[in-house]
Design an enzyme around this catalytic site. Structure first.
Site, PDB file in Angstrom:
ATOM      1  N   GLY A 237       0.973  -1.165   0.051  1.00  0.00           N
ATOM      2  CA  GLY A 237       0.184  -0.178  -0.012  1.00  0.00           C
ATOM      3  C   GLY A 237       0.840   1.186  -0.005  1.00  0.00           C
ATOM      4  N   PRO A 238       0.156   2.403  -0.094  1.00  0.00           N
ATOM      5  CA  PRO A 238       1.050   3.752  -0.384  1.00  0.00           C
ATOM      6  C   PRO A 238       1.417   4.020   1.014  1.00  0.00           C
ATOM      7  CG  PRO A 238      -1.162   3.893  -1.192  1.00  0.00           C
ATOM      8  CD  PRO A 238      -1.157   2.630  -0.600  1.00  0.00           C
ATOM      9  N   PRO A 239       2.568   5.041   1.036  1.00  0.00           N
ATOM     10  CA  PRO A 239       3.246   5.232   2.291  1.00  0.00           C
ATOM     11  C   PRO A 239       1.922   5.934   3.350  1.00  0.00           C
ATOM     12  CG  PRO A 239       4.445   6.011   0.503  1.00  0.00           C
ATOM     13  CD  PRO A 239       3.252   5.558  -0.234  1.00  0.00           C
ATOM     14  N   GLY A 240       2.227   5.680   4.759  1.00  0.00           N
ATOM     15  CA  GLY A 240       1.368   6.084   5.603  1.00  0.00           C
ATOM     16  C   GLY A 240      -0.159   5.579   5.688  1.00  0.00           C
ATOM     17  N   THR A 244       2.756  -0.852   8.986  1.00  0.00           N
ATOM     18  CA  THR A 244       3.618  -0.996  10.354  1.00  0.00           C
ATOM     19  C   THR A 244       2.690  -1.184  11.614  1.00  0.00           C
ATOM     20  OG1 THR A 244       5.300   0.136   9.275  1.00  0.00           O
ATOM     21  CG2 THR A 244       5.734  -0.358  11.603  1.00  0.00           C
ATOM     22  N   GLU A 461      -5.717  33.785 -10.193  1.00  0.00           N
ATOM     23  CA  GLU A 461      -6.373  32.959  -9.488  1.00  0.00           C
ATOM     24  C   GLU A 461      -7.961  33.002  -9.723  1.00  0.00           C
ATOM     25  OE1 GLU A 461      -5.090  30.482  -7.822  1.00  0.00           O
ATOM     26  OE2 GLU A 461      -2.884  31.588  -7.777  1.00  0.00           O
ATOM     27  N   HIS A 464      -8.526  30.760 -12.625  1.00  0.00           N
ATOM     28  CA  HIS A 464      -8.834  29.338 -12.257  1.00  0.00           C
ATOM     29  C   HIS A 464     -10.434  29.159 -11.574  1.00  0.00           C
ATOM     30  CE1 HIS A 464      -4.806  27.715 -12.595  1.00  0.00           C
ATOM     31  NE2 HIS A 464      -4.253  28.519 -11.824  1.00  0.00           N
TER      32      HIS A 464
END
EC number: 3.4.24.-
Length: 654
Positions: A237-240, A244, A461, A464
């Site tokens: 899986g992705p980090p975090g 663990t 901005e 956007h």
């Protein structure tokens, strides 16, 4: 009473062979110091000696080794007051006469000449006898000659003892422990308090891991039916995301010896050390069976072999991997030892490591969804003094794409922001500020802009925001600001929807929305600036993914050039003609959406100007402000497929 007396009897010290070595060393030192048997004589100076000589107090002078003079007084002189303290002493009994005084002189010839002159003055009857002698310490010479051999033999004995005893512990034995496993053991003496209750979300992953724990606790339940206990499980899986943490929960729940270490713990500069540590790790695990071995970041040693032509450390890593493959494949089905491993780079792992019989299961630990984020928030909000009525559902909706580690960091940042503002409790706005802090960076209100720069940023901005407002597939707008954060001079914030697939229309609308900033600059000032660098990077990446990975371009076709394993290396998997076509299509997609953004802003130019001016005044505008200026978003009433699917699920649950 007798038993009590027995217990109080002091224990005799155990015999230690090092006592013999110490006694021998002390004996040699004593011989060196006292071996001459000369005792100790009072020190005097040459000038005083010559005075004693003229007074007739000296009977004899013995010159030793041509540098030291030993003075013997007459019997009459020894009775004088001035010589009362000159009586010689000796630790060992001596049969020879000991000197009263001793001193060292410089030049021998000059010293003899001075004595001869005084002897002439005294006459033949009172002349002092001068003798010469050479003294040596054979024991001391023997000690210094044998000392190098003694040291070599002592070091050799020490090394042999350390190697035969397995190296021992402590810092002094580290060089002999280099082939030993660095795994940290968790057993009944060092209990882990983390349990599955502390792991929020990850329901599917927890279910599979809980089954592994049940294998170890009740193996007969599965083996009686002919089943075999799996030898390994790989957390991917992705980090975090909590890989663990899940392993810690396994350690806390299994109540069996748990060996934990990182993949990098096998890597060493010495040849053969990694393989030796693998052997030692599995040996310890078998001895304490049933047990669990957890290898975090296994990609450090599990990288696919033969991908790199370089030698040296790469060969050593491959040797370590080969040993790991051998140890995992060599397990019997009744050893009750399971290997857990975690990685976020499963695509680069060796195929032999991934096959059934080694890692039988791959447990995917993905980024949490909305429901799982709510559970994670509830865990990390417990230690915080939060405001009453804090909407956890709102926080979970505001953090799409956040991992468990990101949410833990978010809660901590919110508490720090609230403390910085001298608040007594953490409020909703503190969490929103923390989201901005994590995603965009720290506010830089001290940055000074010229009026021209501030005007340019405001229109960029506003471009956007205006473009996204009138695009159907653009992400919902949250806020827009011209306050610089991190490396950006301004930002428009959106709330991306959680979806597992993305259509071509959404990709195109996102590229058009991102190019809206530069389009506004071109439309209003007929000039462009360097402020769109992050926008250009984003659209280039998306357009490249459309053409080369997802097959969303008609001219290139339904083909992908994505290679997760890196087999191609530096070789392009397509021809030069195809490369030219890919470059042309990427550029065409971006330019088409750029012109589309200019067209939208040209139609809404009046609204763009009002929005930019309002943004200059307030610096931050929210969704409600845009509704006031641009009107209600025309696509808000359209029901999206994800919403329809959610309604169907709710009806089925009812």
């Amino acid at each position: 009473m007798a038993d009590k007396n027995k217990n109080t009897v002091p224990k005799k010290p155990k015999f230690n062979p090092y006592w013999i070595y110490g006694g021998i060393i002390i004996f040699f030192i004593a011989l060196q110091i006292f071996g001459s048997g000369s005792g100790s004589a009072d020190k005097t100076s040459p000038s005083q000696f010559f005075e004693y000589l003229r007074d007739g107090d000296v009977e004899k002078v013995d010159i030793v080794n041509e540098i030291t003079a030993k003075v013997y007084l007459t019997k009459e002189a020894q009775e004088k007051e001035i010589h009362k303290n000159s009586k010689p002493t000796s630790i060992f009994p001596s049969t020879t006469r000991l000197p009263n005084y001793s001193f060292q002189f410089g030049d021998l010839a000059l010293f003899q000449e001075s004595i001869n002159e005084i002897n002439k003055e005294l006459g033949k009857d009172k002349a002092v006898q001068v003798t010469f002698s050479i003294e040596s310490n054979p024991w001391g010479e023997l000690l210094f000659s044998l000392l190098p051999f003694v040291l070599l033999i002592g070091v050799w004995i020490f090394i042999m003892r350390r190697m035969s005893s397995g190296g021992g512990g402590g810092a002094g034995g580290q060089i002999f422990n280099i082939g030993k496993s660095k795994a940290k053991l968790f057993d009944e003496n060092s209990q882990v308090k983390t349990t599955f209750k502390d792991v929020a979300g990850l329901e599917g992953a927890k279910e599979e891991v809980q089954e592994i724990v049940d294998f170890l606790k009740n193996p007969e339940k599965y083996t009686n039916l002919g089943g075999k206990i799996p030898k390994g499980a790989l957390l991917v899986g992705p980090p975090g995301t909590g890989k663990t943490l899940l392993a810690k929960a396994v350690a806390g729940e299994a109540k069996v010896p748990f060996f934990s270490l990182s993949g990098s713990d096998f890597v060493e500069m010495f040849v053969g050390v990694g393989a030796s540590r693998v052997r030692d790790l599995f040996k310890q695990a078998k001895e304490k069976s049933p047990a669990i071995i957890f290898i975090d970041e296994i990609d450090a040693i599990g990288r696919a072999r033969g991908k790199n032509a370089m030698s040296g450390s790469n060969d050593e890593r491959e040797n370590t991997l080969n040993q790991l493959l051998t140890e995992m494949d060599g397990f019997g089905t009744n050893t009750n030892v399971i290997v857990l491993a975690a990685t976020n780079r499963a695509d680069i792992l060796d195929k032999a490591l991934m096959r059934a019989g080694r890692f039988d299961r791959q447990i995917h630990v993905d980024l949490p969804n909305l429901t799982e984020r709510r559970e994670i928030f509830e865990v990390h909000l417990k230690p915080l003094k939060k405001a009453k009525g804090l909407d956890v559902d709102f926080l979970s909706k505001q953090t799409p794409g956040f991992s468990g580690a990101d949410i833990a960091n978010l809660c901590n940042e919110a508490a720090l922001i609230a403390a910085r503002k001298n608040k007594k409790e953490v409020e909703k706005q503190d969490f929103l500020d923390a989201v901005d802090r994590i995603v965009g960076g720290l506010e830089k209100r001290s940055t000074i802009f010229s009026e021209e720069e501030k005007n340019l940023i405001a229109y960029h901005e506003a471009g956007h925001a205006t473009t996204s407002w009138f695009l159907e597939h653009a992400d919902p707008f949250v806020k827009v600001t011209i306050v610089p954060r991190g490396r950006s001079l301004g930002a428009a914030w959106y709330l991306p929807e959680e979806a597992h697939t993305t259509r071509t229309e959404k990709y195109l609308d996102e590229i058009c929305m991102t190019m809206g900033g530069r389009a506004a600059e071109k439309l209003m000032f007929d000039k462009i600036s360097t402020g769109a660098i992050s926008d250009l990077q984003s659209v280039t990446k998306k357009a490249k993914a459309m053409v080369m990975i997802y097959g969303l371009n008609e001219k290139v076709g339904n083909i992908t050039y994505y290679d997760p394993t890196g087999d191609n290396g530096f070789v392009k998997p397509y021809s030069e003609k195809t490369a030219e076509l890919i470059d042309a299509e990427i550029k065409n997609i971006i330019e088409t959406q750029y012109q589309r953004a200019i067209s939208i802003l040209s139609e809404k130019k009046d609204l763009l100007i009002v929005l930019a001016e309002r943004l200059r005044e307030r610096e931050v505008l929210f969704r409600e402000d845009l509704e006031e200026i641009l009107g209600k978003r025309p696509f808000d009433n359209i029901e999206k497929p994800s919403e329809k699917l959610q309604d169907v699920k709710e009806e089925e649950e009812e």
